[in-house]
Write a protein that holds these residues in place. Structure first.
Motif, PDB file in Angstrom:
ATOM      1  N   LYS A  78      18.768  -1.044   1.528  1.00 59.08           N
ATOM      2  CA  LYS A  78      17.188  -0.700   2.187  1.00 59.08           C
ATOM      3  C   LYS A  78      18.411   0.980   2.597  1.00 59.08           C
ATOM      4  O   LYS A  78      17.421   1.429   3.444  1.00 59.08           O
ATOM      5  N   THR A  79      19.478   1.258   2.066  1.00 60.62           N
ATOM      6  CA  THR A  79      19.663   2.842   1.833  1.00 60.62           C
ATOM      7  C   THR A  79      18.619   3.791   1.159  1.00 60.62           C
ATOM      8  O   THR A  79      18.061   4.506   1.631  1.00 60.62           O
ATOM      9  N   ASP A  80      18.671   2.773   0.243  1.00 60.56           N
ATOM     10  CA  ASP A  80      17.726   4.256  -0.834  1.00 60.56           C
ATOM     11  C   ASP A  80      16.942   3.572  -1.402  1.00 60.56           C
ATOM     12  O   ASP A  80      16.740   2.238  -1.973  1.00 60.56           O
ATOM     13  N   TYR A  81      15.216   3.331  -0.726  1.00 58.62           N
ATOM     14  CA  TYR A  81      14.526   1.919  -0.771  1.00 58.62           C
ATOM     15  C   TYR A  81      13.679   2.494  -2.123  1.00 58.62           C
ATOM     16  O   TYR A  81      12.968   1.605  -2.578  1.00 58.62           O
ATOM     17  N   VAL A  82      13.729   3.763  -2.724  1.00 55.54           N
ATOM     18  CA  VAL A  82      13.043   3.871  -3.658  1.00 55.54           C
ATOM     19  C   VAL A  82      13.797   4.085  -5.191  1.00 55.54           C
ATOM     20  O   VAL A  82      13.167   3.660  -6.226  1.00 55.54           O
ATOM     21  N   ALA A 351      23.104  10.583  -1.664  1.00 55.98           N
ATOM     22  CA  ALA A 351      22.958  11.695  -1.999  1.00 55.98           C
ATOM     23  C   ALA A 351      21.826  12.150  -1.012  1.00 55.98           C
ATOM     24  O   ALA A 351      21.913  13.602  -1.657  1.00 55.98           O
ATOM     25  N   SER A 352      20.315  12.323  -1.000  1.00 57.35           N
ATOM     26  CA  SER A 352      19.619  12.629  -0.616  1.00 57.35           C
ATOM     27  C   SER A 352      20.182  13.740   1.167  1.00 57.35           C
ATOM     28  O   SER A 352      19.911  14.067   0.679  1.00 57.35           O
ATOM     29  N   VAL A 381      14.889  11.302  -0.358  1.00 62.33           N
ATOM     30  CA  VAL A 381      14.731   9.692   0.722  1.00 62.33           C
ATOM     31  C   VAL A 381      15.003   9.019   1.680  1.00 62.33           C
ATOM     32  O   VAL A 381      16.662   9.578   1.659  1.00 62.33           O
ATOM     33  N   PHE A 382      14.162   9.255   2.814  1.00 62.97           N
ATOM     34  CA  PHE A 382      14.898   9.617   3.731  1.00 62.97           C
ATOM     35  C   PHE A 382      15.746   7.822   4.522  1.00 62.97           C
ATOM     36  O   PHE A 382      16.762   8.531   5.981  1.00 62.97           O
ATOM     37  N   GLY A 383      15.976   7.255   3.806  1.00 62.52           N
ATOM     38  CA  GLY A 383      16.233   6.110   3.796  1.00 62.52           C
ATOM     39  C   GLY A 383      17.870   5.867   4.021  1.00 62.52           C
ATOM     40  O   GLY A 383      18.679   5.993   4.130  1.00 62.52           O
TER      41      GLY A 383
END
Lengths: 387, 152
Positions: A78-82, A351-352, A381-383
């Motif tokens: 769920k940190t980077d959900y994409v 990374a984001s 990705v804001f997650g």
């Protein structure tokens, strides 16, 4: 909200030199999430930007300290959900590094397959939404978006038949993977990537023959190689600025040394260079998936016994940092273990977060419309930014 | 700038008088807090660690906070982990924002989560939590969320 430089200069007037503070977000369609940029404008030119993040903050690092090594991988997605597959992979890689757990070869190859499919799916979403942001100039902006979403669906279907989930998977676990590929999956996978490979040519023809697209991306949002490094941007952004840095090759994890692939590097540093890097990455990912499917070894998929209780993985005292090349760059987990079933301290390097930190350095001097193009090319990705 | 591991370690020792530990591709250096900024400057200028990976802290309870920062020389693949113990009760640490631009947001996050005050930071305010967040710094070990009940 404390005062910052960009917000102090509110001068209303009609003389042509007035500054205007414009609030972009937190619910702006081009922000790809909840992000607020407070832009100070002189006419159409942005002179300062104050980025406000944190709307999606869930304190993953505290959760990491409260949950066990068995529980956390599903939260890591769920940190980077994409690109959930790579986020999970980063966490389990860090735990395996600190604990010195072996991972069977088959599990490593499965990890590579899903990570590269995930990269393709993530880049599809990026390309679609970015082109949507730049709107009507691309001949009805939703066209590319719908095409890309169509292709991404195919990969999500593959993940669904593999894990039962379409967005957040829980595929990786400490010591290996949780699922093996079902019968017939490899064949479907090959057909899917062949189809996507063919359609990439169509996207490129649609975009690169479009003068509006070139005008809106070439020379816009230039990041120099030095600035990129000092801010800490990684992934396609860094490679678009001439930095030859890809963790899959620099520090091979999960058997990446077995595969033959190119790392695209562009030197211009503008939005178009980042677009080119990602378009080549699509094809390189497809190549890696084919090689991994061809060479997929037989054997167990996990070196650890099946999960019976949440506290069953214990990591000896120590610390370590492991990272993987996600779709957006370096995703890393720093783990300080104290011998128990939970980490003493866990740091997520998203990374984001670092990529987005480039915005205050490159946006001043741009036109308002370029802000949208630059934001999209950063692919936040804001997650992962807010964690 | 191309540089070998042993040269990097030797330069750190020569400039700072501190002996780093080298493990694989990673050079780790424990720095006293008053030399924190100087060590960062040497990492950047003399070892060519231009890439700023991340900065964070660890709360060692009664022993106080430890600030950890990872930077890298991408050309020669030398990674450097700088660590400094602030000491019991001390929350002040010099800022690295004038050495690496990426330290700006990372230090703000660290301040937000741990309450470590980075002296000299140009814009030290909360970043992830709201500016009106009332209840301290959540990653401190003594921070307990009374409402947290994962099992219902």
């Amino acid at each position: 909200m404390a005062d910052s430089e960009s917000r102090k200069v509110i001068e209303l007037g009609y003389g042509g030199n007035e500054r205007l503070v414009m609030n972009m977000g937190p619910q702006h369609p081009s922000a790809h999430g909840v992000f607020r940029a407070i832009l100070t404008l002189e006419g159409e030119t942005v002179v300062a930007v104050d980025a406000v993040i944190g709307y999606l903050h869930r304190c993953h690092e505290k959760l990491g300290e409260m949950l066990t090594y068995v529980q956390y991988p599903t939260i890591a997605s769920k940190t980077d959900y994409v690109a959930a597959m790579t986020a999970e992979l980063a966490y389990v890689t860090a735990v395996e590094k600190v604990a010195s757990f072996e991972v069977p070869k088959r599990a490593q190859y499965l990890r590579v397959i899903v990570a590269e499919l995930q990269r393709i799916a993530s880049h599809c979403l990026w390309l679609g939404t970015w082109c949507l942001d730049m709107g009507g100039a691309l001949g009805g902006g939703a066209t590319v978006f719908l095409y890309c979403i169509r292709e991404r669906e195919l990969i999500l279907d593959l993940f669904e038949s593999l894990t039962g989930a379409r967005l957040l998977y829980g595929f990786h676990q400490v010591g290996g993977t949780r699922y093996d590929i079902p019968p017939g999956w490899a064949q479907t996978c090959r057909e899917t990537i062949a189809l996507i490979e063919q359609r990439l040519d169509e996207y490129e023809a649609m975009l690169e023959d479009n003068a509006f697209f070139l005008v809106r991306t070439q020379g816009v949002g230039v990041i120099s190689a030095t600035l990129a490094q000092e801010v800490g941007v990684s992934g396609p952004l860094a490679r678009g600025s001439g930095i030859d840095f890809d963790l899959r090759r620099a520090e091979p994890y999960s058997s990446y040394q077995d595969f033959d692939f190119k790392v695209p590097v562009e030197t211009a540093g503008d939005c178009y260079a980042r677009y080119r890097v990602r378009m080549v990455e699509f094809r390189e990912s497809i190549k890696i998936v084919r090689q991994a499917l061809d060479g997929l070894p037989e054997g167990p998929i996990s070196s650890r016994p099946g999960v019976k209780s949440v506290g069953q993985v214990r990591v000896p005292k120590g610390e370590g940092y492991a990272r993987v090349e996600g779709a957006r760059g370096e995703i890393g987990f720093y783990i300080v273990a104290d011998g128990g079933p939970k980490p003493y301290r866990m740091k997520v390097r998203g990374a984001s977060f670092s990529n987005l930190a480039i915005l205050p350095h490159i946006i001043p001097g741009c036109k308002v419309a370029d802000v949208v193009a630059i934001m999209g090319s950063v692919d936040p990705v804001f997650g992962e930014v807010d964690r | 700038m191309k540089i070998a591991f042993d040269v990097a370690a030797a330069r750190l020792e020569q400039h700072l008088g501190l002996t780093p530990t080298v493990a694989g591709a990673l050079v780790t250096l424990d720095v006293p807090v008053d030399r924190w900024h100087a060590a960062a400057r040497i990492a950047h200028d003399a070892i060519g660690c231009l890439y700023f990976s991340w900065l964070s802290a660890i709360d060692w309870k009664e022993q106080g906070f430890e600030v950890v920062c990872r930077v890298e020389n991408l050309e020669s693949r030398v990674a450097l982990m700088l660590r400094t113990k602030l000491g019991a009760g001390n929350v002040h640490c010099p800022t690295l924002t004038d050495v690496w631009k990426g330290a700006d947001w990372m230090e703000r996050e660290c301040y937000d989560m741990f309450g470590v005050v980075f002296d000299g930071h140009p814009d030290l305010r909360r970043i992830l939590l709201g500016q009106d967040w009332p209840a301290g710094h959540p990653l401190r070990k003594d921070f307990v969320d009374a409402d947290y009940s994962p099992y219902r």
